[in-house]
Write a protein that holds these residues in place. Sequence first.
Motif, PDB file in Angstrom:
ATOM      1  N   MET A 112       0.847  -1.174   0.000  1.00 43.08           N
ATOM      2  CA  MET A 112       0.000   0.000   0.000  1.00 43.08           C
ATOM      3  C   MET A 112       0.896   1.242   0.000  1.00 43.08           C
ATOM      4  N   THR A 113       0.662   2.155  -0.911  1.00 51.77           N
ATOM      5  CA  THR A 113       1.470   3.367  -1.024  1.00 51.77           C
ATOM      6  C   THR A 113       0.926   4.468  -0.123  1.00 51.77           C
ATOM      7  N   MET A 114       1.722   5.538   0.023  1.00 52.66           N
ATOM      8  CA  MET A 114       1.266   6.668   0.836  1.00 52.66           C
ATOM      9  C   MET A 114       0.025   7.312   0.248  1.00 52.66           C
ATOM     10  N   THR A 115      -0.033   7.371  -1.083  1.00 54.07           N
ATOM     11  CA  THR A 115      -1.222   7.962  -1.704  1.00 54.07           C
ATOM     12  C   THR A 115      -2.438   7.076  -1.470  1.00 54.07           C
ATOM     13  N   ASP A 116      -2.256   5.761  -1.437  1.00 50.34           N
ATOM     14  CA  ASP A 116      -3.353   4.843  -1.131  1.00 50.34           C
ATOM     15  C   ASP A 116      -3.832   5.017   0.316  1.00 50.34           C
ATOM     16  N   MET A 117      -2.919   5.411   1.185  1.00 47.65           N
ATOM     17  CA  MET A 117      -3.254   5.612   2.597  1.00 47.65           C
ATOM     18  C   MET A 117      -3.831   7.003   2.855  1.00 47.65           C
ATOM     19  N   GLY A 118      -3.982   7.806   1.804  1.00 49.23           N
ATOM     20  CA  GLY A 118      -4.578   9.122   1.964  1.00 49.23           C
ATOM     21  C   GLY A 118      -3.602  10.223   2.335  1.00 49.23           C
ATOM     22  N   VAL A 119      -2.310   9.963   2.233  1.00 50.17           N
ATOM     23  CA  VAL A 119      -1.310  10.989   2.518  1.00 50.17           C
ATOM     24  C   VAL A 119      -1.159  11.857   1.270  1.00 50.17           C
ATOM     25  N   SER A 120      -1.270  13.154   1.457  1.00 53.64           N
ATOM     26  CA  SER A 120      -1.170  14.081   0.328  1.00 53.64           C
ATOM     27  C   SER A 120       0.198  14.761   0.332  1.00 53.64           C
ATOM     28  N   PRO A 121       0.571  15.370  -0.794  1.00 55.08           N
ATOM     29  CA  PRO A 121       1.815  16.145  -0.814  1.00 55.08           C
ATOM     30  C   PRO A 121       1.838  17.231   0.258  1.00 55.08           C
ATOM     31  N   ALA A 122       0.703  17.842   0.557  1.00 53.77           N
ATOM     32  CA  ALA A 122       0.656  18.876   1.605  1.00 53.77           C
ATOM     33  C   ALA A 122       0.984  18.286   2.976  1.00 53.77           C
ATOM     34  N   ASP A 123       0.458  17.093   3.264  1.00 53.21           N
ATOM     35  CA  ASP A 123       0.780  16.415   4.527  1.00 53.21           C
ATOM     36  C   ASP A 123       2.272  16.099   4.587  1.00 53.21           C
ATOM     37  N   PHE A 124       2.779  15.651   3.471  1.00 55.27           N
ATOM     38  CA  PHE A 124       4.187  15.279   3.393  1.00 55.27           C
ATOM     39  C   PHE A 124       5.077  16.509   3.570  1.00 55.27           C
ATOM     40  N   ALA A 125       4.624  17.659   3.100  1.00 59.14           N
ATOM     41  CA  ALA A 125       5.388  18.903   3.220  1.00 59.14           C
ATOM     42  C   ALA A 125       5.617  19.271   4.685  1.00 59.14           C
ATOM     43  N   VAL A 126       4.621  19.078   5.514  1.00 62.34           N
ATOM     44  CA  VAL A 126       4.750  19.385   6.941  1.00 62.34           C
ATOM     45  C   VAL A 126       5.813  18.496   7.574  1.00 62.34           C
ATOM     46  N   THR A 127       5.769  17.216   7.261  1.00 66.40           N
ATOM     47  CA  THR A 127       6.761  16.278   7.780  1.00 66.40           C
ATOM     48  C   THR A 127       8.153  16.630   7.270  1.00 66.40           C
ATOM     49  N   ALA A 128       8.252  16.975   5.992  1.00 65.73           N
ATOM     50  CA  ALA A 128       9.542  17.333   5.402  1.00 65.73           C
ATOM     51  C   ALA A 128      10.125  18.570   6.077  1.00 65.73           C
ATOM     52  N   ALA A 129       9.297  19.556   6.330  1.00 68.41           N
ATOM     53  CA  ALA A 129       9.779  20.787   6.971  1.00 68.41           C
ATOM     54  C   ALA A 129      10.343  20.494   8.359  1.00 68.41           C
ATOM     55  N   ARG A 130       9.679  19.634   9.107  1.00 69.16           N
ATOM     56  CA  ARG A 130      10.178  19.251  10.448  1.00 69.16           C
ATOM     57  C   ARG A 130      11.510  18.505  10.339  1.00 69.16           C
ATOM     58  N   ALA A 131      11.590  17.577   9.400  1.00 72.11           N
ATOM     59  CA  ALA A 131      12.819  16.793   9.234  1.00 72.11           C
ATOM     60  C   ALA A 131      13.982  17.685   8.815  1.00 72.11           C
ATOM     61  N   ILE A 132      13.721  18.624   7.925  1.00 75.59           N
ATOM     62  CA  ILE A 132      14.772  19.521   7.451  1.00 75.59           C
ATOM     63  C   ILE A 132      15.221  20.446   8.573  1.00 75.59           C
ATOM     64  N   ALA A 133      14.301  20.924   9.372  1.00 79.68           N
ATOM     65  CA  ALA A 133      14.660  21.778  10.510  1.00 79.68           C
ATOM     66  C   ALA A 133      15.555  21.026  11.490  1.00 79.68           C
ATOM     67  N   ALA A 134      15.322  19.737  11.645  1.00 78.05           N
ATOM     68  CA  ALA A 134      16.141  18.928  12.550  1.00 78.05           C
ATOM     69  C   ALA A 134      17.573  18.770  12.060  1.00 78.05           C
ATOM     70  N   CYS A 135      17.792  18.966  10.764  1.00 81.76           N
ATOM     71  CA  CYS A 135      19.126  18.816  10.173  1.00 81.76           C
ATOM     72  C   CYS A 135      19.933  20.116  10.187  1.00 81.76           C
ATOM     73  N   ALA A 136      19.289  21.218  10.493  1.00 76.72           N
ATOM     74  CA  ALA A 136      19.958  22.523  10.436  1.00 76.72           C
ATOM     75  C   ALA A 136      21.197  22.547  11.326  1.00 76.72           C
ATOM     76  N   GLY A 137      22.243  23.158  10.807  1.00 72.07           N
ATOM     77  CA  GLY A 137      23.471  23.326  11.574  1.00 72.07           C
ATOM     78  C   GLY A 137      24.416  22.137  11.540  1.00 72.07           C
ATOM     79  N   GLN A 138      24.013  21.030  10.955  1.00 73.62           N
ATOM     80  CA  GLN A 138      24.882  19.860  10.871  1.00 73.62           C
ATOM     81  C   GLN A 138      25.732  19.935   9.602  1.00 73.62           C
ATOM     82  N   ASP A 139      26.832  19.178   9.561  1.00 75.89           N
ATOM     83  CA  ASP A 139      27.621  19.138   8.336  1.00 75.89           C
ATOM     84  C   ASP A 139      26.911  18.288   7.290  1.00 75.89           C
ATOM     85  N   VAL A 140      27.421  18.310   6.068  1.00 72.51           N
ATOM     86  CA  VAL A 140      26.761  17.638   4.946  1.00 72.51           C
ATOM     87  C   VAL A 140      26.564  16.148   5.209  1.00 72.51           C
TER      88      VAL A 140
END
Length: 144
Positions: A1-29
């Motif tokens: 079952m894919t995320m789209t099948d589970m009802g996850v939208s790109p907008a929902d994914f954007a919120v998760t992505a923003a949190r994950a990216i914020a957690a990476c701030a200040g770290q090296d590559v």
Amino acid sequence: MTMTDMGVSPADFAVTAARAIAACAGQDVRAQAKCLADDGLLGVMAAEDIGGLALPLDFAVPVVSAASAGLLGFPLLESVLLGHLLQPALPELAEAIVSGSQCATIAWAGSVTAKPHRDGIVLNGWVSRAPAATDVDWLLVQVD
């Protein structure tokens, strides 16, 4: 079952992505690569058999947008593209990029020529607009 099948939208994914990216701030590559890979962001479009999420492009757009908004120095757009596009020809490299064990970027401007020399290849030319080029394992360049 894919995320789209589970009802996850790109907008929902954007919120998760923003949190994950914020957690990476200040770290090296390298640390950012591991963090982003652990959250599935490097493999958002890559096939599941190499560790990706196999989501369509409309899920990758908010991920890249969140990285830009967060001024993340990691070449996220380049990693997402290379992790997806290298699968057919270089699946091991694509998997390494998606897992964060190797980092890659793209030189968006310039080109080089390649000539065999002894047991290697000599590149001659110039490239630019390659995010984090000094910190990655792989640099994709245009060869004339």
